[in-house]
Design an enzyme around this catalytic site. Structure first.
Site, PDB file in Angstrom:
ATOM      1  CE1 TYR A 139       0.055   8.443  -7.224  1.00 26.79           C
ATOM      2  CE2 TYR A 139       1.877   9.285  -5.917  1.00 26.79           C
ATOM      3  CZ  TYR A 139       0.597   9.416  -6.414  1.00 26.79           C
ATOM      4  OH  TYR A 139      -0.142  10.530  -6.094  1.00 26.79           O
ATOM      5  CE  LYS A 167      -1.894   6.721  -5.058  1.00 23.48           C
ATOM      6  NZ  LYS A 167      -1.143   7.578  -4.118  1.00 23.48           N
ATOM      7  CB  ILE A 209      -3.339   4.747  -1.942  1.00 25.52           C
ATOM      8  CG1 ILE A 209      -2.694   3.365  -1.840  1.00 25.52           C
ATOM      9  CG2 ILE A 209      -2.502   5.794  -1.201  1.00 25.52           C
ATOM     10  CD1 ILE A 209      -1.308   3.282  -2.385  1.00 25.52           C
TER      11      ILE A 209
END
EC number: 4.3.3.7
Length: 306
Positions: A139, A167, A209
């Site tokens: 992330y 991400k 997300i």
């Protein structure tokens, strides 16, 4: 582990953790939030992320949320848990807890509070990856966590087979081109910032997300599918309606904003655990106005197979 063995695509809401008025965790309300998201057709769930107030939860509370999500999903959609810890050892322990609970994978944030060097960041991710056989998403949110997982750093981790996804919440869409240019389809790429999702999908994001999809899951999934189907004219129209809401994902008080939206549409409660304080005054009025205007002009959604 091959990317092809991990079926992560579509919209994965970053699920909120629900609290009681005394700030204790409300698992029944959190269960309801998760159930409603799955009923509305989201493609996966991410629990214990930034929006799930990970760093405000105890280890036991995190475990309870993970177990709840796995139970609610029942194998219908993937469940990922955020890993947001201060030390490498604690991160490995939390990953082990996630594996025991039966998650589909974990989303690892860089070490919190201490800002590591690139070498330390790589060592952190490698150590965690070596400790588990779970699929891992890294992330990147340099604005929030003061760490930048650059395409170059990600490429240097390509030999870690269970690091399968990335991400990006930098607001910069270049990684969605730079990473495939260097590594082909080695990594599944996820958009992580709501108000650049259409652009991110257009240049290669396979998933999103999303914070605001907690409150507007059908709109979020429809927008994503329109983009994937290259129905850009319809996507742009929906995106423009959605954009004032999506901008709320790019603020220091994004969790309060998203939970207020949930409350206003009857999907959750606005309570956040301190140090996060409720919105008030002009800021509260501003966010309420944005949501009320969106609800007053809520569009009919085109058919995308939901």
């Amino acid at each position: 582990m091959s990317k092809k063995k991990v079926n992560w695509q579509g919209v994965f809401p970053a699920v909120t953790t629900q609290f009681n008025p005394d700030f204790s965790i409300n698992l029944d309300a959190t269960h309801k939030v998760m159930m409603n998201l799955i009923k509305d057709g989201v493609s996966g769930l991410v629990v214990n992320g930034s929006v799930g107030e990970n760093t405000s939860l105890s280890m036991e509370e995190k475990r309870a949320v993970i177990e709840l999500a796995v139970d609610v999903a029942g194998g219908k959609v993937p469940v990922l848990s955020g890993i947001a810890e201060l030390t490498t050892d604690n991160a490995c322990k939390m990953v082990s807890e996630c594996r025991q609970a039966g998650v589909s994978g974990v989303m690892i944030m860089p070490p919190l509070i201490y800002t590591p060097t690139p070498k330390e960041n790589r060592a952190y991710f490698r150590t965690i990856a070596a400790s588990t056989d779970l699929p891992i998403m890294l992330y990147n949110n340099p604005l929030l966590y003061k760490n930048d997982i650059t395409p170059k750093m990600l490429m240097s981790l390509a030999d870690c087979e269970n690091i399968v996804a990335f991400k990006d919440s930098s607001g910069n869409t270049r990684p969605f081109s730079d990473i495939p240019n260097e590594t082909g389809d080695r990594f599944i790429l996820f958009a992580g910032l709501d108000d650049v999702v259409l652009e991110s999908v257009a240049v290669g994001a396979e998933g999103w997300i999303s914070g605001m999809s907690n409150a507007f899951p059908r709109e979020g999934e429809t927008l994503f599918r329109l983009a994937k189907q290259k129905r850009y004219e319809e996507a742009r129209e929906l995106y423009r309606w959605f954009m004032p809401l999506l901008h709320l994902d790019f603020r220091p008080d994004l969790v309060q904003c998203i939970k207020l939206c949930e409350e206003m549409v009857g999907r959750g409660c606005a309570i956040t655990r301190p140090p996060r304080l409720p919105l008030e005054g002009e800021i509260l009025a501003e966010v309420r106005t944005i949501v009320e205007k969106a609800l007053a002009n809520r569009p009919l959604l085109p058919d995308v197979g939901l």
